[in-house]
Design an enzyme around this catalytic site. Structure first.
Site, PDB file in Angstrom:
ATOM      1  N   ASP A 133       0.835  -1.206   0.000  1.00  0.00           N
ATOM      2  CA  ASP A 133       0.000   0.000   0.000  1.00  0.00           C
ATOM      3  C   ASP A 133       0.870   1.256   0.000  1.00  0.00           C
ATOM      4  O   ASP A 133       2.040   1.225   0.375  1.00  0.00           O
ATOM      5  CB  ASP A 133      -0.924   0.011   1.213  1.00  0.00           C
ATOM      6  CG  ASP A 133      -0.175   0.016   2.541  1.00  0.00           C
ATOM      7  OD1 ASP A 133       0.830  -0.718   2.643  1.00  0.00           O
ATOM      8  OD2 ASP A 133      -0.577   0.729   3.473  1.00  0.00           O
ATOM      9  N   GLU A 134       0.278   2.339  -0.433  1.00  0.00           N
ATOM     10  CA  GLU A 134       0.875   3.673  -0.331  1.00  0.00           C
ATOM     11  C   GLU A 134       2.345   3.683  -0.768  1.00  0.00           C
ATOM     12  O   GLU A 134       3.234   4.073  -0.015  1.00  0.00           O
ATOM     13  CB  GLU A 134       0.707   4.209   1.094  1.00  0.00           C
ATOM     14  CG  GLU A 134      -0.771   4.376   1.460  1.00  0.00           C
ATOM     15  CD  GLU A 134      -1.013   4.881   2.867  1.00  0.00           C
ATOM     16  OE1 GLU A 134      -0.141   4.666   3.728  1.00  0.00           O
ATOM     17  OE2 GLU A 134      -2.075   5.492   3.113  1.00  0.00           O
ATOM     18  N   VAL A 135       2.574   3.256  -1.997  1.00  0.00           N
ATOM     19  CA  VAL A 135       3.935   3.234  -2.552  1.00  0.00           C
ATOM     20  C   VAL A 135       4.222   4.632  -3.100  1.00  0.00           C
ATOM     21  O   VAL A 135       4.133   4.893  -4.309  1.00  0.00           O
ATOM     22  CB  VAL A 135       4.069   2.146  -3.634  1.00  0.00           C
ATOM     23  CG1 VAL A 135       5.528   2.012  -4.072  1.00  0.00           C
ATOM     24  CG2 VAL A 135       3.564   0.807  -3.108  1.00  0.00           C
TER      25      VAL A 135
END
Length: 479
Positions: free
Chosen positions: A151-153
């Site tokens: 997530d949230e790269v």
């Protein structure tokens, strides 16, 4: 109109260990409590509390010792005795701060100033991910399910190697993301063919069906849709589910929240806020498209927003919310009868932690209740506007400004300021001592010190500065 209960599938409680890792004896108590409240699994995010070995030893926590190998095994044994499956969460792309913060790993960042995102082009980075996964799987005999994060790269595509890769015609950041995930999941499937793989869905939300179909991950990984808000958009979420289903991703998970998602620095959760989030998820479940297989819901309880952020709500203050949310899922509503079930399960008078009180003394029903009560008591004082804005009140601003402190001050008002500041400090210290005593019985000393430094010291420091300045200033005394 009431919703049906949560459909078949596991109700998994998230145990976020990247902040305030409980002493292992307290984890045993929590597992017993989670099971009694209606959970049947644990999503364990070890981060730096896992006993990595070899070249990965540097990933272990330094503020307190990581759990030992025997402790990791014993946690699994206790969970198994309660019929609870443990699902390890190992970050493999984004939120790798606990890896990339170390100097030997700096060259593996996508951007030098982005501590969380792994550079997807470097073989060394992929080898570290594989080694992390291998060590975690090895220490979980019989493991069936693994969560790979992703997530949230942030800032993906901004690094120099990514820019070169993206310069080829037709290549996109979406494909860059999917190519790394595909490499990870294919490795897992080749190494452990029967492993179920889960990943967070947020990086895929704007992708087209065609992009997902061409990704190479369909059929290999199950998306976990997360939304922690009390006003979750049901229609939009169902539409997203339909897209994943049409792309061939029929096995899905949901992720709600029972604590740790209100603000980055919240101390005490609002149970109703989190119950509302679960009621919205029940509406989503009731509207899911045909053919979808709901594998379960992970009830997240974040301890930090990321590895480098402040501690938020500790587990004890989140247990009333967890009890209420689990019962909401089980019964499809949060009626007075359902609320009473949650209340009785913890032996308290209210599921709102600020008013929970107690109906009888039984520490086994609510492990950590004394710490929860002491945090609520202290937090109510910390939130007083008169205390938080003491430096800006009329008397300090009007008669004890920096000008007065460097020259001369009115003794009558100084005595009043001194008395008030001393009273607040003494009261704070008294309550802090109680919190510390309870906290170190369940958490490492370093957690207690960090919590106080983050949440209490910033409020106490201005009061102490005023008292120190009073002690050194010149006071005009009439003859």
């Amino acid at each position: 109109m009431n919703n049906p209960p949560w459909p078949n599938g596991k109700k998994v409680v998230h145990l976020d260990l990247k902040g305030a890792p409980p002493k292992v004896e307290y984890i045993y108590q929590l597992i017993e409590c989670f099971s009694r409240l209606g959970a049947d699994g644990l999503l364990v995010e070890y981060e730096d509390m896992f006993p990595y070995e070899g070249e990965l030893t540097l990933l272990q926590a330094t503020a307190q010792p990581a759990y030992s190998r025997d402790q990791i095994l014993s946690i699994q044994k206790v969970a198994k005795s309660k019929g609870m499956e443990i699902i390890p969460l190992v970050q493999t792309f984004g939120h790798m701060e606990f890896v990339l913060k170390h100097r030997p790993m700096w060259n593996l960042r996508e951007l030098s100033n982005c501590v969380g995102t792994l550079n997807p082009h470097k073989e060394e980075g992929f080898k570290i991910v594989v080694e992390m996964l291998s060590q975690v799987v090895k220490l979980h005999p019989g493991l069936k399910t693994l969560h790979i994060g992703a997530d949230e790269v942030y800032m993906l595509g901004e690094g120099e190697l990514s820019k070169v890769w993206l310069a080829s015609p037709g290549r996109t950041v979406e494909q860059l993301f999917l190519s790394h995930v595909a490499s990870v999941v294919k490795y897992i499937k080749e190494t452990w063919p029967h492993m179920t793989i889960i990943m967070w869905d947020d990086m895929m939300r704007d992708m087209s069906q065609d992009t997902l179909k061409a990704s190479g991950i369909v059929g290999l990984v199950q998306p976990m849709l997360w939304d922690y808000t009390p006003n979750l958009d049901v229609k939009k979420t169902v539409s997203l589910l339909e897209k994943y289903s049409s792309a061939g991703m029929q096995d899905i998970w949901a992720a709600s929240s029972f604590k740790g998602s209100t603000s980055v620095y919240t101390n005490v959760p609002s149970t109703q806020r989190h119950v509302d989030n679960h009621l919205q998820w029940l509406k989503v479940a009731a509207s899911m498209p045909a053919g979808l297989n709901v594998r379960g819901i992970a009830m997240t309880g974040w301890q930090r927003y990321d590895h480098l952020s402040v501690l938020c709500e500790l587990m004890p203050v989140g247990l009333p919310s967890l009890a209420a949310c689990l019962q909401t899922l089980i019964h499809g509503q949060f009626s007075p009868e359902v609320q009473n079930k949650a209340i009785k399960m913890l032996g308290i008078a209210s599921v709102e932690v600020e008013a929970m009180g107690s109906t009888f003394e039984d520490a086994t029903l609510f492990p950590g209740r004394r710490l929860a009560e002491s945090i609520v008591d202290l937090d109510s004082l910390l939130c007083l506007e008169d205390l938080r804005s003491f430096e800006n009140n009329m008397y300090v601003r009007g008669w004890f400004s920096p000008y007065h402190r460097s020259r001369i001050a009115n003794p009558l008002i100084i005595v009043q300021i001194q008395s008030q500041a001393s009273m607040y400090l003494a009261l704070l210290q008294q309550k802090v001592d109680v919190v510390r005593e309870e906290m170190v019985s369940l958490y490492p000393d370093s957690t207690a010190q960090e919590w106080i430094d983050e949440h209490v010291s910033p409020v106490m420091a201005p009061l102490q500065r005023i008292l120190d300045d009073i002690a050194t200033c010149t006071v005009e005394i009439a003859p």
